[in-house]
Write a protein that holds these residues in place. Structure first.
Motif, PDB file in Angstrom:
ATOM      1  N   SER A  35      39.874  40.524  33.725  1.00 53.48           N
ATOM      2  CA  SER A  35      39.148  41.087  34.999  1.00 53.48           C
ATOM      3  C   SER A  35      40.035  41.009  36.202  1.00 53.48           C
ATOM      4  N   LEU A  36      40.004  39.019  35.663  1.00 49.00           N
ATOM      5  CA  LEU A  36      40.333  38.890  36.914  1.00 49.00           C
ATOM      6  C   LEU A  36      42.006  39.934  37.262  1.00 49.00           C
ATOM      7  N   ILE A  37      43.035  39.791  36.605  1.00 50.46           N
ATOM      8  CA  ILE A  37      44.339  39.982  36.446  1.00 50.46           C
ATOM      9  C   ILE A  37      43.855  41.370  36.611  1.00 50.46           C
ATOM     10  N   THR A  38      43.472  42.080  36.088  1.00 52.29           N
ATOM     11  CA  THR A  38      43.490  43.686  36.500  1.00 52.29           C
ATOM     12  C   THR A  38      42.773  44.021  38.080  1.00 52.29           C
ATOM     13  N   VAL A  39      41.873  42.893  38.008  1.00 53.47           N
ATOM     14  CA  VAL A  39      41.750  43.319  39.378  1.00 53.47           C
ATOM     15  C   VAL A  39      42.499  43.368  40.362  1.00 53.47           C
ATOM     16  N   VAL A  40      43.457  42.361  40.660  1.00 53.09           N
ATOM     17  CA  VAL A  40      44.405  41.454  41.226  1.00 53.09           C
ATOM     18  C   VAL A  40      45.500  42.360  41.793  1.00 53.09           C
ATOM     19  N   LEU A  41      45.992  43.042  40.069  1.00 54.45           N
ATOM     20  CA  LEU A  41      47.093  43.700  39.990  1.00 54.45           C
ATOM     21  C   LEU A  41      46.836  45.496  40.222  1.00 54.45           C
ATOM     22  N   GLY A  42      45.669  45.553  39.993  1.00 50.36           N
ATOM     23  CA  GLY A  42      44.876  47.164  40.345  1.00 50.36           C
ATOM     24  C   GLY A  42      44.686  46.869  42.365  1.00 50.36           C
ATOM     25  N   TRP A  43      44.484  45.949  42.839  1.00 50.22           N
ATOM     26  CA  TRP A  43      44.572  45.574  44.055  1.00 50.22           C
ATOM     27  C   TRP A  43      46.152  46.219  44.783  1.00 50.22           C
TER      28      TRP A  43
END
Lengths: 404, 431
Positions: A35-43
């Motif tokens: 989830s963290l990776i998704t959020v960071v990459l998404g941002w």
């Protein structure tokens, strides 16, 4: 019979309930690390995308491309005789339309793609005459397509003849005659832009392919002289960069020729590109030749075919089929390599881009206009190379490469 | 086995033949003179023998050329190009033109036999000019694909002098600086007008002949206005952005070593990289040729925050060049450039040139070919400067058109003003 018969409902897979939320949860948010990776990459992606879109629509200066479109298409080709280029394009499109209607398959896909491209271009805000012309070519292509579909017997041979004649027609029409004022001579130094890029690429591809096949066959020959020549040639050319071959052709050649003999610059560059590309092609084709099992040749001999027949009818078709991706890769690289001729003074697409970047009008634009111009030119190169890759994939599918 | 390989061999042979036929047919189409080597050789002896006779009977217009003189010039052309191709000093061509000059002085009414270079250009019907193609203000393509720029107009002036028509010209872009001299040596181009600095080695060992300088450039220094720097002496300890591997970098260190000052140069591969580093504030100063600094300055986010110091660290005389070995061709290019400068001195412009035909000033009358035979010595018409000025204007007009206040560059004339305005432009007299 009844024992093998199964109820159709029993074989159906379980109905998976695919909706966006479960898909996201399963693939992007299954655990806190993901989830963290998704959020960071998404941002990151969104920020970069926002910046890019923002730059494209607000900051970028697209004026140099809009005002110089003619330069990008045909370079310094005189405006008064531009109809000759347009006629050539119309002819080629008509031929593609006819062939698409006549033969189907890959050609039909290409024809449809070209038609779509023309319609798309016609929708862009060019000047009225240009849009009319683009729409006209699209119509011509469509007419050819329908004609080919309706009257296959009547149109087959004329189409083939026209295809065979078309290189001559195109070259003569674009070049013109010194003595004939209807289509006056246009010096090859004035050819430029996309016209020249395509011309170099097409002639390079068409001429280097047979030469490459011959070199590959020659390299496998048992005659020491032929083999030695081919090996020496291939290794010599592969050992030097294309740009040195081009410089050689442009600057050194006049030193070797008698002073009153002047070979046209374009011809020199064409020969250099062809000779260079042929060496690489030869190695690709040789790989294909090696992939054909010896049993094929032996079987051909047993059937009474001579060397020429077994090579042309048995070995080459299988060999070439096996290396289509490599050959198309070589052609794509050849298409992009044409940009090198801008360094020896021909103003093809990239040469025009370099010129446009330096036009005094854009000096006052902060940071210059090279980003915009290079992105535009890169996009054109991408469209062509991507199309070539797509066509190659279709040919592979059709020939069943890797599946049979 | 050999028999079975033969179709392959035959096919390769056929291909080789076809290729060589293609290569052979192309020059035939492109060669302007078109004469076979053998026939030229055969004609040359006869032509050389009969040249004085032909010269004395030739018509008196400057452009007229009898069959004999064409043959003679072709013979000269063959000899001279052979020597040029062999890397010789062009003695053959020099000899040919001195011989021509001798026959000309024996019969002064005939047009001075054009040197073989000029004759080649005449036969071809257009001048081939090597220009940059990607240098704003000096040589670029405009939106319709025409070559434009300061260097380009110099070429146009020469074409106007030869043909009376500034459009009889073919522009060959030479984006690579390294190959420009080879293009002249191999006679790919007749004249090189591509921001080329005149140096002794280029004039001697490279085999160029330089016409007078058309643009006096020099290495300059751009700094921020807020820093209040006016002299190099104030710049001790400064960091300066510069492109690596250029004479610019060497000149920079030379200049400060001479002043016994320590500076820290920050070198970059390309001028663009050096410029952006300066724009981002990584350096106190940016150095390159002044003309380039001027165009860099207007491209910066706030041009007014930057100033080009009034110092010159090196001499960069940008000069058109021709191949060494044909004095007449060099003279023509040189005097066209001098003519552009003289026209500005005399106040003759593209617009008012026709009004000068009534002038009583002998300087003006000689200059415009109304009296005297100044053009003949160069192998062109006596009123060649009228054609030049009608074609491109005088030096000041060319300068203002491409670099002056109306353009984004707004380069002050500085050293490129007439001598009487404190510049370096000084043309020898037309008489």
């Amino acid at each position: 019979m009844s024992t093998t018969e199964v109820s159709p409902t029993a074989l159906k897979p379980p109905q998976s309930s695919v909706n966006v939320v479960t898909l996201l949860r399963q693939n992007l948010f299954n655990g806190w690390i993901n989830s963290l990776i998704t959020v960071v990459l998404g941002w990151l992606v969104i920020t970069v995308l926002y910046q890019v879109v923002n730059w494209v629509f607000t900051d970028a200066t697209w004026a140099p491309i809009v005002t110089n479109l003619r330069l990008f298409w045909v370079g310094r080709y005189p405006e008064t005789v531009l109809w000759r280029v347009q006629a050539c394009l119309a002819l080629v499109l008509l031929l593609f339309g006819l062939s698409g209607g006549l033969w189907g398959g890959v050609v039909r896909a290409v024809a449809s793609g070209l038609a779509a491209l023309m319609v798309l271009l016609a929708l862009l805000p060019f000047g009225g005459g240009m849009r009319l012309y683009l729409a006209g070519t699209a119509l011509l292509l469509g007419a050819g397509f329908v004609g080919g579909l309706r009257f296959p017997r009547l149109l087959r041979w004329p189409t083939i003849m026209l295809w065979l004649l078309s290189p001559l027609i195109v070259i003569l029409l674009i070049r013109g005659f010194v003595t004939w004022s209807v289509i006056p001579f246009v010096d090859t130094g004035l050819w430029g832009g996309l016209l020249l890029t395509i011309f170099l690429a097409v002639v390079g591809i068409v001429a280097s392919f047979p030469l490459g096949v011959l070199l590959a066959l020659g390299r496998r020959s048992k005659l020491p002289v032929v083999k030695g020549f081919c090996v020496a040639y291939i290794e010599l050319i592969r050992g030097v960069p294309l740009i040195t071959v081009l410089f050689m052709a442009m600057l050194m050649l006049p030193l070797f020729l008698p002073p009153h003999v002047r070979v046209d610059n374009l011809v020199r560059v064409l020969v250099a590109i062809t000779l260079f590309s042929a060496a690489y092609l030869a190695e690709n084709v040789r790989g294909g030749l090696q992939s054909v099992p010896n049993g094929q040749v032996e079987a051909a001999r047993a059937l009474g075919l001579n060397v020429f027949q077994s090579t042309v009818l048995i070995v080459l078709p299988q060999a070439l089929r096996a290396v289509i991706p490599a050959i198309v890769g070589q052609f794509i690289s050849l298409f992009k390599d044409t940009s090198l001729v801008s360094l020896v003074g021909l103003t093809e697409l990239f040469g025009i881009a370099r010129g446009v970047i330096e036009q005094p009008e854009w000096i006052t634009v902060t940071g210059g206009v090279q980003r915009e111009v290079l992105i535009f030119v890169g996009l054109i190169y991408w469209i062509f190379c991507f199309s070539m890759a797509q066509i190659s994939r279709r040919i592979e599918t059709r020939l069943g490469v890797g599946t049979r | 086995m050999k028999l079975k390989q033969s179709p392959l061999l035959v096919a390769m042979l056929v291909l080789a033949l076809v290729l060589s036929a293609c290569a052979g047919s192309a020059p035939a189409g492109e060669t302007s003179t078109g004469a076979g080597a053998a026939s030229v050789a055969a004609a040359s002896q006869a032509a050389v023998n009969s040249a004085p006779l032909a010269a004395s009977t030739a018509a008196s217009t400057a452009t007229a050329s009898t069959a004999a003189s064409v043959a003679a010039s072709e013979a000269a052309s063959t000899a001279a190009s052979a020597s040029a191709a062999a890397g010789g000093t062009g003695q053959a061509s020099a000899a040919a033109s001195t011989a021509a000059a001798a026959s000309g002085s024996a019969a002064p009414v005939t047009p001075a036999s054009a040197g073989e270079y000029l004759q080649t250009i005449r036969n071809r019907g257009r001048l081939v000019c090597g220009f940059h193609g990607g240098f704003a203000g000096f040589g670029t393509l405009d939106q319709s694909g025409n070559a434009v720029g300061f260097d380009v107009d110099i070429c146009k002036a020469v074409a106007a002098a030869i043909f009376g028509d500034a459009t009889k010209i073919e522009f060959r872009p030479l984006p690579s600086a390294a190959t420009r001299f080879t293009a002249v040596q191999t006679r790919e181009i007749d004249i090189l007008s591509r921001n080329t600095t005149w140096t002794i080695s280029r004039d001697t060992s490279v085999g160029m002949d330089f016409a007078p300088t058309t643009f006096y450039d020099g290495q300059g220094m751009m700094v921020r206005t807020a820093e209040n720097l006016t002299r190099l002496e104030d710049m001790g300890g400064a960091t300066i952005c510069v492109q690596s591997g250029t004479t610019t970098e060497l000149n920079l260190t030379d200049a400060f070593r001479a002043l016994n000052l320590e500076i820290s140069p920050v070198v970059f591969d390309t001028q663009d990289a050096a410029t952006s580093a300066y724009a981002e504030g990584r350096c106190d100063g940016l150095t390159t040729d002044k003309s380039q600094l001027a165009s860099i300055r207007v491209g910066l986010p706030n041009p007014d925050e930057h100033v080009i110091m009034d110092v010159t660290m090196s001499k960069e005389p940008l000069t058109p060049a021709v191949l060494q070995g044909d004095p007449q061709w060099h003279d023509l290019v040189a005097w066209v450039v001098y003519g552009l400068i003289t026209a500005e001195e005399l106040g003759i412009t593209q617009e008012n040139v026709d009004t000068f035909s009534a002038s009583q000033d002998p300087n003006v009358r000689r200059f415009l070919g109304l009296e005297g035979e100044l053009g003949q010595g160069l192998g062109v018409e006596n009123n060649f400067m009228v054609n030049v000025i009608k074609g491109v204007g005088n030096y000041g007009e060319i300068y203002n058109r491409h670099l002056g206040p109306e353009t984004p560059f707004n380069l002050p004339r500085g050293q490129n003003a007439l001598y009487r305005d404190g510049g370096l432009l000084y043309a020898p007299p037309f008489r």
